[in-house]
Design a protein around this motif. Sequence first.
Motif, PDB file in Angstrom:
ATOM      1  N   GLN A 161       0.837  -1.198   0.000  1.00 23.52           N
ATOM      2  CA  GLN A 161       0.000   0.000   0.000  1.00 23.52           C
ATOM      3  C   GLN A 161       0.867   1.242   0.000  1.00 23.52           C
ATOM      4  O   GLN A 161       1.911   1.283   0.638  1.00 23.52           O
ATOM      5  CB  GLN A 161      -0.919  -0.018   1.219  1.00 23.52           C
ATOM      6  CG  GLN A 161      -1.829  -1.230   1.203  1.00 23.52           C
ATOM      7  CD  GLN A 161      -2.517  -1.446   2.522  1.00 23.52           C
ATOM      8  OE1 GLN A 161      -2.060  -0.955   3.531  1.00 23.52           O
ATOM      9  NE2 GLN A 161      -3.588  -2.197   2.512  1.00 23.52           N
ATOM     10  N   CYS A 181     -13.470   2.186   8.433  1.00 20.16           N
ATOM     11  CA  CYS A 181     -12.904   0.857   8.640  1.00 20.16           C
ATOM     12  C   CYS A 181     -13.468   0.266   9.936  1.00 20.16           C
ATOM     13  O   CYS A 181     -14.217   0.927  10.656  1.00 20.16           O
ATOM     14  CB  CYS A 181     -11.383   0.916   8.679  1.00 20.16           C
ATOM     15  SG  CYS A 181     -10.706   1.801  10.086  1.00 20.16           S
ATOM     16  N   ARG A 214      -5.640   5.286  -0.769  1.00 18.36           N
ATOM     17  CA  ARG A 214      -4.257   4.832  -0.941  1.00 18.36           C
ATOM     18  C   ARG A 214      -4.118   4.245  -2.336  1.00 18.36           C
ATOM     19  O   ARG A 214      -5.112   3.983  -3.011  1.00 18.36           O
ATOM     20  CB  ARG A 214      -3.899   3.795   0.121  1.00 18.36           C
ATOM     21  CG  ARG A 214      -4.002   4.341   1.539  1.00 18.36           C
ATOM     22  CD  ARG A 214      -3.553   3.273   2.541  1.00 18.36           C
ATOM     23  NE  ARG A 214      -3.702   3.742   3.909  1.00 18.36           N
ATOM     24  CZ  ARG A 214      -2.828   4.505   4.551  1.00 18.36           C
ATOM     25  NH1 ARG A 214      -1.736   4.896   3.947  1.00 18.36           N
ATOM     26  NH2 ARG A 214      -3.045   4.884   5.794  1.00 18.36           N
ATOM     27  N   GLY A 228      -8.106   2.614   2.666  1.00 16.12           N
ATOM     28  CA  GLY A 228      -7.422   1.847   3.696  1.00 16.12           C
ATOM     29  C   GLY A 228      -7.540   2.556   5.030  1.00 16.12           C
ATOM     30  O   GLY A 228      -7.951   3.710   5.113  1.00 16.12           O
ATOM     31  N   TRP A 234      -2.898   2.682   9.161  1.00 14.23           N
ATOM     32  CA  TRP A 234      -1.989   1.753   8.508  1.00 14.23           C
ATOM     33  C   TRP A 234      -0.622   2.405   8.331  1.00 14.23           C
ATOM     34  O   TRP A 234      -0.555   3.581   8.008  1.00 14.23           O
ATOM     35  CB  TRP A 234      -2.547   1.337   7.139  1.00 14.23           C
ATOM     36  CG  TRP A 234      -1.700   0.310   6.474  1.00 14.23           C
ATOM     37  CD1 TRP A 234      -1.778  -1.034   6.634  1.00 14.23           C
ATOM     38  CD2 TRP A 234      -0.632   0.537   5.563  1.00 14.23           C
ATOM     39  NE1 TRP A 234      -0.825  -1.654   5.885  1.00 14.23           N
ATOM     40  CE2 TRP A 234      -0.096  -0.701   5.216  1.00 14.23           C
ATOM     41  CE3 TRP A 234      -0.040   1.672   5.012  1.00 14.23           C
ATOM     42  CZ2 TRP A 234       0.974  -0.858   4.345  1.00 14.23           C
ATOM     43  CZ3 TRP A 234       1.028   1.518   4.147  1.00 14.23           C
ATOM     44  CH2 TRP A 234       1.522   0.274   3.824  1.00 14.23           C
ATOM     45  N   LYS A 254      -7.193  -4.492   8.360  1.00 15.69           N
ATOM     46  CA  LYS A 254      -6.858  -4.890   6.980  1.00 15.69           C
ATOM     47  C   LYS A 254      -7.844  -4.302   5.963  1.00 15.69           C
ATOM     48  O   LYS A 254      -8.132  -4.897   4.939  1.00 15.69           O
ATOM     49  CB  LYS A 254      -6.866  -6.416   6.851  1.00 15.69           C
ATOM     50  CG  LYS A 254      -5.932  -7.130   7.785  1.00 15.69           C
ATOM     51  CD  LYS A 254      -4.495  -6.823   7.430  1.00 15.69           C
ATOM     52  CE  LYS A 254      -3.572  -7.631   8.345  1.00 15.69           C
ATOM     53  NZ  LYS A 254      -2.290  -7.027   8.512  1.00 15.69           N
ATOM     54  N   PHE A 259      -9.607  -2.829   2.985  1.00 14.82           N
ATOM     55  CA  PHE A 259      -9.288  -2.676   1.569  1.00 14.82           C
ATOM     56  C   PHE A 259     -10.613  -2.581   0.821  1.00 14.82           C
ATOM     57  O   PHE A 259     -11.291  -3.569   0.605  1.00 14.82           O
ATOM     58  CB  PHE A 259      -8.473  -3.864   1.041  1.00 14.82           C
ATOM     59  CG  PHE A 259      -8.057  -3.693  -0.395  1.00 14.82           C
ATOM     60  CD1 PHE A 259      -6.828  -3.132  -0.704  1.00 14.82           C
ATOM     61  CD2 PHE A 259      -8.893  -4.073  -1.430  1.00 14.82           C
ATOM     62  CE1 PHE A 259      -6.447  -2.964  -2.035  1.00 14.82           C
ATOM     63  CE2 PHE A 259      -8.524  -3.901  -2.751  1.00 14.82           C
ATOM     64  CZ  PHE A 259      -7.290  -3.348  -3.054  1.00 14.82           C
TER      65      PHE A 259
END
Length: 103
Positions: free
Chosen positions: A3, A15, A24, A38, A42, A48, A50
Amino acid sequence: MSQGSANSRNSEVKCSCGRAGVVRTVKNGANPGTKFYGCLMWPNTSCKMFVPVDDKKVVDELQMKLLESYTTIGELEMIQKLNEDRIKDLEKKNKDLLQKVQT
């Protein structure tokens, strides 16, 4: 996939951490250049997230922000012009009053 760096935030995409996702870019792997949402934290998180980016939606949002910026600039320019005109009027009144006082 690796990423890339965060580019922009989208408050609609959250998220599992509850934070707003950031756009990203995939740097390596099968799909380099692919944009995705994302986790803001991170790589310092186990999240995680995505979520592929809907490019048209992002472009539409950026165009709307740009239009809003132009509108704000136009409004500020109008206010500045009105203030400049008011200053000129006040300076003229001040000059007239000074002349009256002197006579």
